[in-house]
Design a protein around this motif. Structure first.
Motif, PDB file in Angstrom:
ATOM      1  N   ILE A   1       0.230   9.521 -12.497  1.00 56.33           N
ATOM      2  CA  ILE A   1       0.623   8.682 -11.367  1.00 56.33           C
ATOM      3  C   ILE A   1      -0.636   8.154 -10.689  1.00 56.33           C
ATOM      4  O   ILE A   1      -1.545   8.914 -10.365  1.00 56.33           O
ATOM      5  CB  ILE A   1       1.460   9.479 -10.356  1.00 56.33           C
ATOM      6  CG1 ILE A   1       2.685  10.067 -11.034  1.00 56.33           C
ATOM      7  CG2 ILE A   1       1.860   8.587  -9.178  1.00 56.33           C
ATOM      8  CD1 ILE A   1       3.420  11.085 -10.197  1.00 56.33           C
ATOM      9  N   ILE A   2      -0.682   6.856 -10.474  1.00 53.57           N
ATOM     10  CA  ILE A   2      -1.755   6.214  -9.731  1.00 53.57           C
ATOM     11  C   ILE A   2      -1.161   5.769  -8.396  1.00 53.57           C
ATOM     12  O   ILE A   2      -0.118   5.119  -8.367  1.00 53.57           O
ATOM     13  CB  ILE A   2      -2.324   4.986 -10.488  1.00 53.57           C
ATOM     14  CG1 ILE A   2      -2.752   5.352 -11.917  1.00 53.57           C
ATOM     15  CG2 ILE A   2      -3.472   4.343  -9.712  1.00 53.57           C
ATOM     16  CD1 ILE A   2      -3.890   6.314 -11.999  1.00 53.57           C
ATOM     17  N   TYR A   3      -1.822   6.141  -7.296  1.00 53.16           N
ATOM     18  CA  TYR A   3      -1.324   5.808  -5.963  1.00 53.16           C
ATOM     19  C   TYR A   3      -1.985   4.522  -5.472  1.00 53.16           C
ATOM     20  O   TYR A   3      -3.183   4.477  -5.229  1.00 53.16           O
ATOM     21  CB  TYR A   3      -1.589   6.961  -4.998  1.00 53.16           C
ATOM     22  CG  TYR A   3      -0.852   8.222  -5.404  1.00 53.16           C
ATOM     23  CD1 TYR A   3       0.528   8.277  -5.351  1.00 53.16           C
ATOM     24  CD2 TYR A   3      -1.542   9.340  -5.861  1.00 53.16           C
ATOM     25  CE1 TYR A   3       1.215   9.419  -5.737  1.00 53.16           C
ATOM     26  CE2 TYR A   3      -0.869  10.487  -6.235  1.00 53.16           C
ATOM     27  CZ  TYR A   3       0.513  10.517  -6.179  1.00 53.16           C
ATOM     28  OH  TYR A   3       1.183  11.655  -6.561  1.00 53.16           O
ATOM     29  N   ARG A   4      -1.168   3.477  -5.326  1.00 57.51           N
ATOM     30  CA  ARG A   4      -1.665   2.131  -5.034  1.00 57.51           C
ATOM     31  C   ARG A   4      -2.402   2.019  -3.709  1.00 57.51           C
ATOM     32  O   ARG A   4      -3.522   1.521  -3.661  1.00 57.51           O
ATOM     33  CB  ARG A   4      -0.507   1.127  -5.064  1.00 57.51           C
ATOM     34  CG  ARG A   4      -0.951  -0.306  -4.800  1.00 57.51           C
ATOM     35  CD  ARG A   4       0.202  -1.277  -4.874  1.00 57.51           C
ATOM     36  NE  ARG A   4       1.171  -1.106  -3.823  1.00 57.51           N
ATOM     37  CZ  ARG A   4       1.074  -1.654  -2.609  1.00 57.51           C
ATOM     38  NH1 ARG A   4       0.040  -2.395  -2.307  1.00 57.51           N
ATOM     39  NH2 ARG A   4       2.003  -1.456  -1.719  1.00 57.51           N
ATOM     40  N   ARG A   5      -1.807   2.440  -2.622  1.00 57.92           N
ATOM     41  CA  ARG A   5      -2.406   2.213  -1.305  1.00 57.92           C
ATOM     42  C   ARG A   5      -3.753   2.923  -1.141  1.00 57.92           C
ATOM     43  O   ARG A   5      -4.711   2.306  -0.670  1.00 57.92           O
ATOM     44  CB  ARG A   5      -1.440   2.630  -0.189  1.00 57.92           C
ATOM     45  CG  ARG A   5      -0.094   1.898  -0.196  1.00 57.92           C
ATOM     46  CD  ARG A   5      -0.129   0.493   0.348  1.00 57.92           C
ATOM     47  NE  ARG A   5      -0.623   0.384   1.678  1.00 57.92           N
ATOM     48  CZ  ARG A   5       0.088   0.398   2.792  1.00 57.92           C
ATOM     49  NH1 ARG A   5       1.384   0.525   2.728  1.00 57.92           N
ATOM     50  NH2 ARG A   5      -0.482   0.266   3.956  1.00 57.92           N
ATOM     51  N   PRO A   6      -3.889   4.208  -1.516  1.00 57.64           N
ATOM     52  CA  PRO A   6      -5.211   4.842  -1.395  1.00 57.64           C
ATOM     53  C   PRO A   6      -6.271   4.189  -2.288  1.00 57.64           C
ATOM     54  O   PRO A   6      -7.432   4.062  -1.897  1.00 57.64           O
ATOM     55  CB  PRO A   6      -4.969   6.289  -1.809  1.00 57.64           C
ATOM     56  CG  PRO A   6      -3.523   6.518  -1.614  1.00 57.64           C
ATOM     57  CD  PRO A   6      -2.859   5.198  -1.865  1.00 57.64           C
TER      58      PRO A   6
END
Length: 135
Positions: free
Chosen positions: A87-92
């Motif tokens: 999972i890659i977290y977009r906002r951070p």
């Protein structure tokens, strides 16, 4: 004065989108980020198709961070229904890159690349240099 006249004050027609929705200029930031992740994953995973057959890749906006945690993760490796999921977290990730749009896209692409390589290296118990020798 009629409502239509007010909206078309100078005879140039009604305002609308500058570009049709099917061309890249009208992609949202989220869609552009998804495309960057997809491109990096395809490039990195290509030589490892057998080893990574059951691995899923996902993009989420923000991670769930416990109240006592001070660090916000940029990516994670989770097991969902027995399958590993990167999972890659977009906002951070977006918050980490600033600057001109061209520079930001390069920074985002590089950061996404590094995150995917690191997560896959952890999953396969290999050094990151093995996953992507060009890195």
């Amino acid at each position: 004065m009629s409502r239509a006249k007010r909206r078309d004050r100078h005879g140039r027609g009604l305002r609308g989108p500058l570009a049709p929705p099917e061309i890249p200029i009208s992609l949202t930031r989220s869609e552009k980020f998804d495309d960057l992740v997809r491109d990096e994953v395809q490039r990195i995973v290509a030589p490892w198709t057998e080893e990574l057959a059951g691995v899923e890749f996902a993009v989420e906006d923000v991670p769930e961070v416990p109240a006592d945690e001070t660090r916000v993760p940029l990516s994670a490796l989770r097991h969902v229904d027995g399958n590993p999921r990167v999972i890659i977290y977009r906002r951070p990730v977006e918050a980490r890159s600033t600057g001109t749009p061209e520079k930001t896209d390069r920074e985002l692409s590089r950061l996404i690349h590094d995150l995917v390589v690191d997560e896959l290296a952890g999953l396969l118990n290999l050094p990151p240099e093995t996953i992507d020798p060009e890195d």
